[in-house]
Design a protein around this motif. Structure first.
Motif, PDB file in Angstrom:
ATOM      1  N   LYS A  16       0.834  -1.208   0.000  1.00 35.68           N
ATOM      2  CA  LYS A  16       0.000   0.000   0.000  1.00 35.68           C
ATOM      3  C   LYS A  16       0.863   1.249   0.000  1.00 35.68           C
ATOM      4  N   LEU A  17       1.924   1.240   0.798  1.00 35.74           N
ATOM      5  CA  LEU A  17       2.833   2.388   0.821  1.00 35.74           C
ATOM      6  C   LEU A  17       3.488   2.576  -0.539  1.00 35.74           C
ATOM      7  N   LEU A  18       3.930   1.485  -1.143  1.00 33.96           N
ATOM      8  CA  LEU A  18       4.571   1.586  -2.450  1.00 33.96           C
ATOM      9  C   LEU A  18       3.602   2.143  -3.485  1.00 33.96           C
ATOM     10  N   ALA A  19       2.353   1.719  -3.432  1.00 39.59           N
ATOM     11  CA  ALA A  19       1.351   2.244  -4.369  1.00 39.59           C
ATOM     12  C   ALA A  19       1.142   3.739  -4.158  1.00 39.59           C
ATOM     13  N   ASP A  20       1.095   4.167  -2.904  1.00 35.04           N
ATOM     14  CA  ASP A  20       0.923   5.595  -2.619  1.00 35.04           C
ATOM     15  C   ASP A  20       2.113   6.404  -3.132  1.00 35.04           C
ATOM     16  N   ILE A  21       3.315   5.842  -2.999  1.00 36.30           N
ATOM     17  CA  ILE A  21       4.510   6.540  -3.479  1.00 36.30           C
ATOM     18  C   ILE A  21       4.511   6.616  -5.004  1.00 36.30           C
ATOM     19  N   LYS A  22       4.178   5.507  -5.651  1.00 37.32           N
ATOM     20  CA  LYS A  22       4.179   5.516  -7.118  1.00 37.32           C
ATOM     21  C   LYS A  22       3.118   6.458  -7.670  1.00 37.32           C
ATOM     22  N   ALA A  23       2.055   6.677  -6.919  1.00 39.38           N
ATOM     23  CA  ALA A  23       1.018   7.629  -7.343  1.00 39.38           C
ATOM     24  C   ALA A  23       1.558   9.051  -7.411  1.00 39.38           C
ATOM     25  N   LEU A  24       2.639   9.310  -6.667  1.00 44.15           N
ATOM     26  CA  LEU A  24       3.250  10.644  -6.703  1.00 44.15           C
ATOM     27  C   LEU A  24       3.909  10.935  -8.040  1.00 44.15           C
ATOM     28  N   LEU A  25       4.116   9.903  -8.848  1.00 45.88           N
ATOM     29  CA  LEU A  25       4.725  10.085 -10.177  1.00 45.88           C
ATOM     30  C   LEU A  25       3.699  10.447 -11.239  1.00 45.88           C
TER      31      LEU A  25
END
Length: 340
Positions: free
Chosen positions: A330-339
């Motif tokens: 979930k954290l990784l998905a939230d971070i990738k959404a920043l791109l």
């Protein structure tokens, strides 16, 4: 990979590439991108998740809030034989430290002891990278910084202090110096935030709610106040750090930092004080003899089964260098959404 639905395994190079991509996407200049990303890689490498790429969410929010200068050019001021100041010009603290470190070390070698004040910086990271870098170069090092007023004093119910960490480094033979770094709060704020994200209760003693009542609810503690470790002892240390890394270097206290933030909920703004001592200058030709005596202290600790601070981090480095790190999906998905 562990449970694929919960964790994703990344190499350290993948962590670095992701951090640099997100920071660049949000407009940070290249020199700052490299410096800031390395602190996040170090956090993941040492299995300190609260100081790893989770902080990309914090950085992105701080940037969107307009609370950090994206292309700041720090200025180094040589102000006295044993003192240097670096004006961060509103940027992140990592690059100013990199620029000031050679000057600090030269002054410490000349005078035996020297200090650097980093002013007008945004600070979101742990302090151990600074003291570890200095200890690896042979210096005894201390670092201090206030943050936002999130922490109540012992016996109080309203925030006055930041998490106000302090760090210490001691040079040793072999690959790793002796290093410790801890907040004067019962826990780093990032740990409470990670509990909130995971829907997990926090232990009693980490925080109080807005009415001053003990709580195990992470969200309530974030809205109320954190607590110092060790009661009045942690509170006294937090006060010391407010003074020596705030007014002493001409920078903000934690209360002033959070007032400057004006409810943007961005990273703290203020200063950092770092002190370096050169044992070779201090002790002359007796330096090696006395540093050897220090090794007896460490041996007396570990020989009875006790663990030295940072030992866990150093062991983690060996694992993550080979196997990479595990990041919550979930954290990784939230971070990738920043791109996006």
């Amino acid at each position: 990979m562990t449970d694929a639905a919960e964790k994703v395994r990344l190499s350290l190079e993948e962590v670095r590439a992701l951090a640099e991509a997100v920071l660049s996407r949000h407009g940070l200049s290249e020199r700052h991108v490299k410096a800031v990303a390395e602190t996040m890689v170090a956090g993941e490498r040492d299995e300190c998740a609260s100081h790893g790429i989770y902080r990309l969410l914090v950085c992105a929010h701080t940037i969107k809030a307009g609370k950090v200068a994206l292309d700041a050019e720090p200025v180094v001021h040589d102000i006295a034989p044993a003192l240097v100041r670096v004006d961060a010009k509103g940027g992140y603290a990592q690059l100013p430290f990199q620029m000031g470190k050679p000057v600090l070390e030269e002054k410490a070698r000349n005078c035996g002891i020297a200090a650097i004040g980093i002013n007008n910086c945004v600070h979101f990271a742990a302090l151990w990278p600074e003291v570890e870098a200095l200890a690896r170069d042979g210096f005894v090092a201390f670092a201090f910084t206030p943050s936002h007023a999130w922490v109540a004093p012992a016996g109080g119910t309203r925030p006055v202090f930041g998490t106000n960490p302090l760090a210490f480094g001691w040079p040793r033979p072999g690959p790793h110096p002796y290093v410790f770094d801890f907040a004067t709060s019962a826990v780093a704020r990032g740990e409470i935030e990670l509990h909130r994200r995971a829907g997990k209760p926090i232990p009693l003693g980490w925080g109080i709610d807005a009415e001053g009542n003990p709580t195990t609810d992470a969200a309530a503690a974030l809205e109320g106040a954190m607590l110092t470790f060790g009661g009045h002892k942690g509170s006294a240390l937090a006060t010391m750090i407010e003074l020596i890394a705030g007014p002493l270097i001409g920078d903000m206290t934690s209360a002033e930092s959070i007032a400057y933030d004006d409810n943007a909920k961005a990273s703290p703004f203020g200063g950092e004080l770092i002190i370096a001592i050169d044992p070779a200058r201090f002790l002359g030709d007796k330096a090696a003899e006395h540093l050897a005596r220090a090794e007896a202290v460490f041996e007396n600790i570990v020989s009875q089964g006790a663990r030295l601070p940072s030992q866990r981090r150093y062991e983690a480095r060996e694992r993550t260098r080979v196997h990479g790190v595990e990041v919550p999906a979930k954290l990784l998905a939230d971070i990738k959404a920043l791109l996006d």
